[in-house]
Write a protein that holds these residues in place. Structure first.
Motif, PDB file in Angstrom:
ATOM      1  N   GLU A   1     -15.134  12.793 -16.409  1.00 35.64           N
ATOM      2  CA  GLU A   1     -14.231  12.965 -17.092  1.00 35.64           C
ATOM      3  C   GLU A   1     -12.883  14.206 -16.428  1.00 35.64           C
TER       4      GLU A   1
ATOM      5  N   ASP B   1     -19.341  10.392  -4.873  1.00 32.58           N
ATOM      6  CA  ASP B   1     -19.326   8.982  -4.076  1.00 32.58           C
ATOM      7  C   ASP B   1     -20.539   8.309  -4.878  1.00 32.58           C
TER       8      ASP B   1
ATOM      9  N   TRP C   1     -14.467  21.414  -0.321  1.00 33.14           N
ATOM     10  CA  TRP C   1     -12.963  20.149   0.782  1.00 33.14           C
ATOM     11  C   TRP C   1     -12.598  20.392   1.972  1.00 33.14           C
TER      12      TRP C   1
ATOM     13  N   GLU D   1      -6.845  22.199  -9.341  1.00 29.29           N
ATOM     14  CA  GLU D   1      -6.963  20.611  -9.433  1.00 29.29           C
ATOM     15  C   GLU D   1      -7.214  19.968 -11.080  1.00 29.29           C
ATOM     16  N   ARG D   2      -7.066  19.070 -11.240  1.00 30.19           N
ATOM     17  CA  ARG D   2      -6.576  18.521 -12.403  1.00 30.19           C
ATOM     18  C   ARG D   2      -8.226  18.299 -12.971  1.00 30.19           C
ATOM     19  N   ARG D   3      -8.253  17.449 -11.380  1.00 29.97           N
ATOM     20  CA  ARG D   3     -10.092  17.167 -11.766  1.00 29.97           C
ATOM     21  C   ARG D   3     -10.861  17.503  -9.857  1.00 29.97           C
TER      22      ARG D   3
ATOM     23  N   VAL E   1     -14.754  15.184  -6.619  1.00 31.38           N
ATOM     24  CA  VAL E   1     -14.868  13.599  -5.834  1.00 31.38           C
ATOM     25  C   VAL E   1     -16.430  13.368  -5.791  1.00 31.38           C
TER      26      VAL E   1
ATOM     27  N   VAL F   1     -14.203  14.245 -12.275  1.00 22.88           N
ATOM     28  CA  VAL F   1     -14.610  13.958 -11.168  1.00 22.88           C
ATOM     29  C   VAL F   1     -13.529  12.788 -11.234  1.00 22.88           C
ATOM     30  N   LYS F   2     -12.933  12.751  -9.776  1.00 26.39           N
ATOM     31  CA  LYS F   2     -12.397  11.327  -9.113  1.00 26.39           C
ATOM     32  C   LYS F   2     -14.399  10.838  -8.627  1.00 26.39           C
ATOM     33  N   ARG F   3     -13.456   9.746  -9.134  1.00 21.89           N
ATOM     34  CA  ARG F   3     -15.277   8.622  -8.600  1.00 21.89           C
ATOM     35  C   ARG F   3     -13.978   7.753  -7.811  1.00 21.89           C
ATOM     36  N   GLU F   4     -14.940   7.651  -6.502  1.00 23.61           N
ATOM     37  CA  GLU F   4     -14.606   6.435  -5.602  1.00 23.61           C
ATOM     38  C   GLU F   4     -16.251   6.143  -4.603  1.00 23.61           C
TER      39      GLU F   4
ATOM     40  N   ASP G   1     -10.594  22.185 -18.531  1.00 25.36           N
ATOM     41  CA  ASP G   1     -10.002  21.097 -19.199  1.00 25.36           C
ATOM     42  C   ASP G   1      -9.175  20.951 -20.804  1.00 25.36           C
TER      43      ASP G   1
END
Lengths: 143, 501
Positions: A136, A119, A95, A112-114, A117, A138-141, B72
């Protein structure tokens, strides 16, 4: 890193055999020896992990995973990511690493909860797939 | 005090034995198969539960890898909520590698203490059956890395309910089968046991009151029918042989009786012959002695010229010759009776009696005897002439031996007894001492030597009675008491005897 690799699917034919190792190259600050040891001791299913540092003159390293750690030159990071953009290589960036925004996966750090990230467009271009289990976390972008 | 009677199966009637055996066999067979069925079902249930829990644990472990890998809890809890749809699972937990509970989920919502497990317990898959639950531990691995384990606790109440239902079902089947077995044995009994029981009763009755007329109706299974037919055939054979045997025995007895009768008759005749020889030689000698004696006297009378005396002596010689003639005549008559019998005929007894009395009219009048011939006497089936001689001799005997009776009386009567007519001639004469009751019927036996007659009359009576298969006897209380002579003569068949009995 090793846990994440369990949930990644490379395109067919990337590996020679079912026991061919996963080549993991890294750039940036050299990790601790203990971290290197953990990586080398890890296995993804039947595949061992080969860890190596990407040489400075390599524009397009021969690897399956490229880890971009903190301390890397932002331009170097960007050019490597760009060079491997259409290759079946999972680019993972810390990061704190500048110039790594276009990596397929970026670590957000502990707590971090997730913690990732993803891509999805970059992953698609690289032909990489991810297990639904990991999605579940990962942050998805989409770049 | 008698000991209680012990009842054994072997001593029971066949009917009860069959019911008992059917019930016992059904109970044992169905009980064993029922227990086997319940055991098999329980084993299957355990196996299925094990397989199901293993599958659940394996699935949850697979889905918990990422949650454990990336720490989690929410994702792990979401995975465990899947257990809400599994009735058999009571509690599910995801444990870290160290044994620390990562997340725990109780399906029934009950809060309780989390399971305490050591790290070593989580390395291998294991399943533990407890009295009320089964606990399954499934390790969670990510590649070679051991992340932790899934802990599943399944409720056994479903298996217990199922076992209870199985036992109830097996019990119901057993009960139903018992009723069926008893009904079946009752049906079998009707087809097999009843004919056999009937056969047993019939076998017991053979030779009893029913003799050999016992037969059984052939029915039931073919083997029983063959048995019954054989029994009927056997009884028929026994009956036939028994009849033949009875007939043979009867014939032998009849021959034996006839032979004994003939022997007795021969003995009696022999005795009679001996006495006859003696009597004849003695009684015939007496007139000859008289004749010889008087011939000497006549010779002397003639030498002396005493013609009148000689004539008297000659008269004595004539009387002696007449006496000898009578004796020889009676002997001839007696021998004739033994040889000649006319064809029997049915004649009213009174008619014969009156005929006999008529021949005695002179002597009756001389003696002044009142003779009563009963009215309504039965008919007899006899040689009429001989029967008349018989009654004539009895009446004459009664009339002659009246003694000094001032009111001499003779009564002749008769009654029917079965196929015989008993004739009696009763008088109030001199009577007969009981010691002579048998000898009076002997040849030339005269109790009163001074009386008229040759002493052959009662011998004739007996000979005639015996020629008619009858007999004669006398009853008298003694001298001066009178006497009654009885004779049994054949009666005619009832249909032909119209006279009152």
């Amino acid at each position: 890193m090793v846990r994440l690799l369990h949930f990644v699917r490379w395109p067919d034919g990337v590996f020679g055999t079912s026991t061919s190792p996963i080549r993991l190259g890294y750039v940036g600050a050299k990790p601790d020896e203990s971290q290197i040891a953990i990586l080398r001791a890890g296995r993804v299913r039947t595949r061992p992990i080969v860890v190596f540092a990407v040489e400075a003159d390599q524009d397009k390293p021969d690897c399956h995973v490229l880890a971009i750690w903190a301390g890397v030159d932002p331009d170097r990071a960007s050019s490597l990511i760009a060079a491997l953009e259409d290759e079946p290589v999972l680019t993972v960036a810390h990061w704190a690493a500048p110039g790594a925004r276009d990596a397929v996966v970026r670590f957000l750090g502990a707590g971090e909860r997730r913690p990732f990230v993803l891509d999805e467009a970059a992953a698609k271009r690289a032909g990489l797939g991810f297990s639904s289990h990991v999605l579940e976390f990962v942050k998805r972008e989409d770049s | 005090m008698s000991s209680p009677r012990r009842i054994t199966v072997a001593g029971m009637p066949l009917r009860l034995q069959m019911i008992l055996i059917a019930a016992l066999v059904s109970t044992v067979a169905l009980g064993a198969s029922g227990l086997g069925f319940v055991w098999y079902e329980m084993e299957q249930a355990r196996r299925m539960l094990t397989s199901h829990v293993e599958l659940l644990a394996s699935t949850i472990a697979h889905h918990s890898r990422a949650a454990l890998a990336f720490d989690d809890r929410e994702a792990a809890e979401n995975t465990l909520r899947f257990l809400n749809s599994q009735m058999s699972v009571r509690r599910g937990c995801v444990l870290r590698e160290s044994g620390e509970v990562f997340v725990c989920h109780r399906v029934d919502g009950v809060e309780d203490e989390a399971p305490e497990l050591a790290a070593a317990d989580l390395v291998e898959r294991s399943i533990e059956w407890r009295p009320d639950a089964v606990v399954h531990i499934e390790p969670v691995r990510l590649g070679a890395e051991h992340l932790g384990a899934v802990y599943l606790e399944s409720d056994l109440s479903e298996i217990a309910r199922r076992r209870e239902a199985m036992f109830m079902f097996a019990g119901a089947v057993l009960l139903f089968s018992l009723v069926g077995a008893i009904a079946f044995s009752a049906g079998l009994q009707r087809r097999v046991v009843e004919p056999i029981s009937e056969l047993v009763s019939a076998a017991g009755a053979v030779g009893g009151d029913s003799g050999y007329d016992v037969r059984v109706e052939s029915r039931g299974p073919v083997e029983v029918r063959v048995l019954m037919d054989s029994f009927n055939e056997m009884v028929s054979q026994i009956d036939k042989r028994d009849r033949e045997l009875v007939g043979e025995i009867g014939e032998r007895r009849r021959i034996q009786a006839e032979r004994e009768k003939l022997i007795r008759e021969l003995e009696r005749r022999n005795d009679e012959m001996e006495r006859f020889n003696y009597t004849v030689s003695h009684d015939l000698k007496a007139p000859l002695v008289t004749i010889k004696g008087f011939l000497g006297l006549v010779s002397q009378d003639l030498e002396r010229g005493e013609l009148e005396t000689a004539r008297n002596d000659m008269q004595q010689i004539g009387k002696a010759a007449e006496r000898m003639y009578d004796l020889l005549d009676d002997l001839l008559e007696l021998s004739r009776i033994g040889r000649v019998i006319h064809e029997p005929e049915t004649v009213p007894l009174r008619e014969i009696a009156l005929e006999a009395l008529e021949t005695l009219t002179r002597v009756v009048e001389e003696k002044g005897v009142r003779v009563d011939i009963a009215e309504g006497m039965p008919a007899v089936h006899v040689d009429r002439m001989r029967a008349c001689e018989l009654l004539q001799n009895l009446l004459e005997n009664a009339i002659r031996f009246m003694g000094d009776q001032p009111e001499p009386r003779v009564e002749l009567g008769a009654r029917r007894e079965g196929d015989r007519v008993i004739v009696h001639v009763r008088d109030n004469g001199i009577g007969i001492d009981p010691k002579y009751h048998e000898t009076v019927f002997g040849l030339f036996d005269r109790l009163d030597t001074g009386a008229e007659g040759t002493g052959i009359g009662l011998a004739l009576v007996r000979r005639i009675a015996e020629a008619h298969d009858g007999r004669v006897w006398v009853e008298s209380e003694g001298a001066g008491q009178g006497c009654t002579f009885y004779v049994s003569l054949p009666a005619p068949p009832l249909a032909t005897d119209t006279t009152p009995a």
